[in-house]
Each structure stands twice: as C-alpha cells, then as structure tokens.
Motif scaffolding. Structure first.
Motif, PDB file in Angstrom:
ATOM      1  N   ILE A  23      39.760  57.215  60.712  1.00 46.66           N
ATOM      2  CA  ILE A  23      40.171  56.024  59.959  1.00 46.66           C
ATOM      3  C   ILE A  23      38.950  55.249  59.490  1.00 46.66           C
ATOM      4  CG2 ILE A  23      41.333  53.793  60.152  1.00 46.66           C
ATOM      5  CD1 ILE A  23      43.312  55.160  62.085  1.00 46.66           C
ATOM      6  N   ALA A  24      37.956  55.104  60.374  1.00 49.99           N
ATOM      7  CA  ALA A  24      36.733  54.394  59.992  1.00 49.99           C
ATOM      8  C   ALA A  24      36.022  55.104  58.845  1.00 49.99           C
ATOM      9  CB  ALA A  24      35.800  54.268  61.194  1.00 49.99           C
ATOM     10  N   ALA A  25      35.970  56.440  58.907  1.00 46.71           N
ATOM     11  CA  ALA A  25      35.298  57.204  57.850  1.00 46.71           C
ATOM     12  C   ALA A  25      36.031  57.053  56.525  1.00 46.71           C
ATOM     13  CB  ALA A  25      35.215  58.675  58.244  1.00 46.71           C
ATOM     14  N   LEU A  26      37.358  57.126  56.547  1.00 48.05           N
ATOM     15  CA  LEU A  26      38.119  56.990  55.309  1.00 48.05           C
ATOM     16  C   LEU A  26      37.969  55.590  54.718  1.00 48.05           C
ATOM     17  CD1 LEU A  26      41.384  58.924  56.252  1.00 48.05           C
ATOM     18  CD2 LEU A  26      39.533  59.675  54.736  1.00 48.05           C
ATOM     19  N   ALA A  27      37.906  54.577  55.573  1.00 45.76           N
ATOM     20  CA  ALA A  27      37.707  53.210  55.083  1.00 45.76           C
ATOM     21  C   ALA A  27      36.341  53.064  54.425  1.00 45.76           C
ATOM     22  CB  ALA A  27      37.852  52.216  56.241  1.00 45.76           C
ATOM     23  N   LEU A  28      35.309  53.610  55.033  1.00 48.79           N
ATOM     24  CA  LEU A  28      33.971  53.544  54.454  1.00 48.79           C
ATOM     25  C   LEU A  28      33.903  54.304  53.137  1.00 48.79           C
ATOM     26  CD1 LEU A  28      31.708  53.979  57.614  1.00 48.79           C
ATOM     27  CD2 LEU A  28      31.968  51.926  56.216  1.00 48.79           C
ATOM     28  N   LEU A  29      34.514  55.469  53.100  1.00 42.87           N
ATOM     29  CA  LEU A  29      34.513  56.245  51.859  1.00 42.87           C
ATOM     30  C   LEU A  29      35.262  55.509  50.758  1.00 42.87           C
ATOM     31  CD1 LEU A  29      35.152  59.809  53.324  1.00 42.87           C
ATOM     32  CD2 LEU A  29      33.028  58.966  52.302  1.00 42.87           C
ATOM     33  N   TYR A  44      26.887  60.860  46.857  1.00 44.23           N
ATOM     34  CA  TYR A  44      26.906  61.604  48.108  1.00 44.23           C
ATOM     35  C   TYR A  44      25.758  61.185  49.031  1.00 44.23           C
ATOM     36  CZ  TYR A  44      30.537  64.788  46.439  1.00 44.23           C
ATOM     37  OH  TYR A  44      31.724  65.323  46.014  1.00 44.23           O
ATOM     38  N   GLY A  45      24.630  60.790  48.465  1.00 37.87           N
ATOM     39  CA  GLY A  45      23.520  60.331  49.290  1.00 37.87           C
ATOM     40  C   GLY A  45      23.890  59.108  50.100  1.00 37.87           C
ATOM     41  N   TYR A  46      24.515  58.124  49.464  1.00 39.03           N
ATOM     42  CA  TYR A  46      24.911  56.919  50.187  1.00 39.03           C
ATOM     43  C   TYR A  46      26.110  57.188  51.091  1.00 39.03           C
ATOM     44  CZ  TYR A  46      21.631  54.294  47.385  1.00 39.03           C
ATOM     45  OH  TYR A  46      20.473  53.825  46.815  1.00 39.03           O
ATOM     46  N   SER A  47      26.938  58.156  50.718  1.00 40.77           N
ATOM     47  CA  SER A  47      28.034  58.557  51.592  1.00 40.77           C
ATOM     48  C   SER A  47      27.498  59.079  52.921  1.00 40.77           C
ATOM     49  CB  SER A  47      28.887  59.622  50.905  1.00 40.77           C
ATOM     50  OG  SER A  47      29.788  60.224  51.806  1.00 40.77           O
ATOM     51  N   ALA A  48      26.440  59.895  52.872  1.00 37.26           N
ATOM     52  CA  ALA A  48      25.849  60.426  54.098  1.00 37.26           C
ATOM     53  C   ALA A  48      25.275  59.309  54.961  1.00 37.26           C
ATOM     54  CB  ALA A  48      24.766  61.449  53.751  1.00 37.26           C
ATOM     55  N   VAL A  49      24.655  58.308  54.328  1.00 36.83           N
ATOM     56  CA  VAL A  49      24.103  57.177  55.082  1.00 36.83           C
ATOM     57  C   VAL A  49      25.211  56.399  55.778  1.00 36.83           C
ATOM     58  CG1 VAL A  49      22.901  54.968  54.886  1.00 36.83           C
ATOM     59  CG2 VAL A  49      22.060  56.956  53.630  1.00 36.83           C
ATOM     60  N   MET A  50      26.270  56.090  55.053  1.00 39.77           N
ATOM     61  CA  MET A  50      27.351  55.286  55.607  1.00 39.77           C
ATOM     62  C   MET A  50      28.110  56.033  56.701  1.00 39.77           C
ATOM     63  SD  MET A  50      27.347  52.320  54.085  1.00 39.77           S
ATOM     64  CE  MET A  50      28.998  51.627  54.133  1.00 39.77           C
ATOM     65  N   LEU A  51      28.206  57.346  56.582  1.00 38.86           N
ATOM     66  CA  LEU A  51      28.939  58.123  57.571  1.00 38.86           C
ATOM     67  C   LEU A  51      28.105  58.421  58.816  1.00 38.86           C
ATOM     68  CD1 LEU A  51      30.996  60.778  55.560  1.00 38.86           C
ATOM     69  CD2 LEU A  51      31.825  58.737  56.727  1.00 38.86           C
ATOM     70  N   GLY A  95      31.854  67.241  63.091  1.00 39.67           N
ATOM     71  CA  GLY A  95      31.032  66.556  62.099  1.00 39.67           C
ATOM     72  C   GLY A  95      31.044  67.264  60.761  1.00 39.67           C
ATOM     73  N   LEU A  96      30.989  68.587  60.781  1.00 38.29           N
ATOM     74  CA  LEU A  96      31.056  69.348  59.531  1.00 38.29           C
ATOM     75  C   LEU A  96      32.417  69.179  58.860  1.00 38.29           C
ATOM     76  CD1 LEU A  96      29.248  72.633  60.655  1.00 38.29           C
ATOM     77  CD2 LEU A  96      28.351  70.834  59.156  1.00 38.29           C
ATOM     78  N   GLY A  97      33.472  69.089  59.670  1.00 37.47           N
ATOM     79  CA  GLY A  97      34.789  68.824  59.098  1.00 37.47           C
ATOM     80  C   GLY A  97      34.839  67.485  58.398  1.00 37.47           C
ATOM     81  N   PHE A  98      34.207  66.472  58.988  1.00 34.94           N
ATOM     82  CA  PHE A  98      34.132  65.158  58.344  1.00 34.94           C
ATOM     83  C   PHE A  98      33.372  65.252  57.032  1.00 34.94           C
ATOM     84  CE2 PHE A  98      35.153  61.179  60.832  1.00 34.94           C
ATOM     85  CZ  PHE A  98      36.167  61.785  61.561  1.00 34.94           C
ATOM     86  N   CYS A  99      32.327  66.060  57.001  1.00 37.11           N
ATOM     87  CA  CYS A  99      31.539  66.190  55.775  1.00 37.11           C
ATOM     88  C   CYS A  99      32.367  66.824  54.661  1.00 37.11           C
ATOM     89  CB  CYS A  99      30.290  67.031  56.043  1.00 37.11           C
ATOM     90  SG  CYS A  99      29.067  66.183  57.054  1.00 37.11           S
ATOM     91  N   VAL A 100      33.217  67.780  54.998  1.00 41.11           N
ATOM     92  CA  VAL A 100      34.096  68.371  53.987  1.00 41.11           C
ATOM     93  C   VAL A 100      35.003  67.297  53.395  1.00 41.11           C
ATOM     94  CG1 VAL A 100      35.978  70.008  53.613  1.00 41.11           C
ATOM     95  CG2 VAL A 100      34.021  70.660  55.025  1.00 41.11           C
TER      96      VAL A 100
END
Length: 233
Positions: A23-29, A44-51, A95-100
């Motif tokens: 839920i936290a990841a989806l909210a940040l995205l 995607y660069g800032y997505s990696a930072v926020m995640l 973690g890789l699943g979250f990245c997908v």
C-alpha cells in the motif's frame, strides 16, 4: 534452502505483512506519476529513490516474520549460511516483484511516460525504460542490505531496528545529494537518479561505475550483516 525460501515467502504473504509495504509503495507511485507525463528515465530514476525505504522496510519485515525459535531451528537444519541466505533471497525476490509493479504503474493507470520529441537529445523510449530497469535493479540489493542490518536478528529490539532503518534511509538521501562530503558511505541511489535525469544520456562508464559502487557497498553491508548475526545468535 529452496523450501526455506518458499516457506518464508508464503508466511510473509499469507500472514498479511505484505499489505503494508504494498500500500505504501502504491501510494508513493501515485504521488510520483500522478502529476503528469515525463520521460521514462527520470520518472523511473525518482521512482527507485522513493521506493528505496519501502523496499528496505519490506526486507526487514520478511526477515522478522519468522519467530526467533523457528529461525534457530532452521539454522540447525540447513546451516547458518544457508539460513541467512534464504532470508536474503526471499527479501530479494519480493523486492524484484515490487520493481515489476513500479515499472508497470506509470503505463497503467497513470499513462505517465512520454516519448521524446523528434530531434531532442533525450534518450529514446526504449533506452529510458532500460535505464529505469537498471535503476531499480541497483536499488533492490542495497535496500535488502539495509533491511537486513535493521532486522531483529541484528538489532535485537523493535526500537533499534526502526532507528537503523529510518536513519539509513535518510542518510541515503542526504549523503547522496550533489556536493555531499561522503557519498561513498551510502549506495548510489541518488546518483543513479541524477544520471537518469540528465538532458543527455551519460556515457556507459557512468553506469559501470554505479554498478561497481553498488556491488562494493552491498558486499560490505552483507558482510557486516553476516558477522553481526553470528556474534548475536
């Protein structure tokens, strides 16, 4: 060890602990990509930072799911190294699943990725996506390493674990800022985001440097995790 990894993944998902970081990841995205379109590489660069802190938090939750007594039994059954590696592998898989998910969300439902204008110096759409994949792949092992250092097997208490997790996540951003006096103390999450946000595609050597930096930092962090687990078990 494969059975141990499967057991830990199953316990983490079925126990409901996966919901909070998801839920936290989806909210940040949603915050990142809900403001409009942008080129693939910086998005995607800032997505990696926020995640990054979410991935580290998830890794800590995975490693803390198993009760201490059960973890000791697993250690006796498969050996200390395999037991520790099984936890890290389970955290990495999640973690890789979250990245997908992070790579797919900008396309749907937000439609937040824009194609470069003809004649611009921006990376092509395919190159931007490839760089975004690289940014997330560099963030995952570093986040797992931080989550491991914050796990209960190392810090002993919830309070100490939260201090390590929050302090580490903040330092990754603060020391990763341009002009930092000691950027080498943290993984190059911010440096990767800056490279992907440049107007022109950086030379290939830049990404080799970032990959080597991440590998060296993770080797030190995982080595420290292994030593701390052996001394505190």
């Amino acid at each position: 060890m494969t059975a141990l990894v499967r057991m830990r993944l199953t316990a983490f998902v079925r126990g409901g602990r996966a919901l909070a970081p998801l839920i936290a990841a989806l909210a940040l995205l949603g915050v990142i990509h809900g403001g409009g379109q942008s080129p693939a590489a910086p998005a995607y660069g800032y997505s990696a930072v926020m995640l990054f802190p979410v991935l580290a938090w998830q890794a800590k939750l995975v490693l803390d799911t198993e009760p201490d007594g059960q973890r000791r039994l697993a250690r006796l059954a498969v050996g200390a190294r395999r037991e520790a590696a099984a936890g890290l592998l389970a955290a990495t898989i999640l973690g890789l699943g979250f990245c997908v998910v992070a790579l797919l969300v900008p396309w749907w439902p937000f439609h937040a990725i824009s194609s470069p204008e003809p004649g611009s110096a921006e990376p092509s759409l395919a190159a931007g996506i490839a760089l975004g994949v690289l940014a997330h792949l560099l963030a995952v092992p570093a986040a797992v390493a931080l989550g491991a250092l914050a796990s209960r097997a190392v810090t002993r208490t919830v309070r100490n674990g939260l201090i390590v997790l929050v302090t580490g996540s903040v330092l990754v951003v603060v020391l990763g800022l341009s002009g930092s006096v000691a950027p080498w103390l943290v993984p190059p999450v911010m440096a990767t985001a800056r490279a992907l946000s440049a107007d022109q595609l950086p030379p290939a050597g830049t990404f080799w440097l970032l990959g080597g930096w991440t590998t060296l930092w993770c080797a030190v962090a995982f080595g420290g995790y292994g030593r701390l687990r052996r001394s505190r078990s």
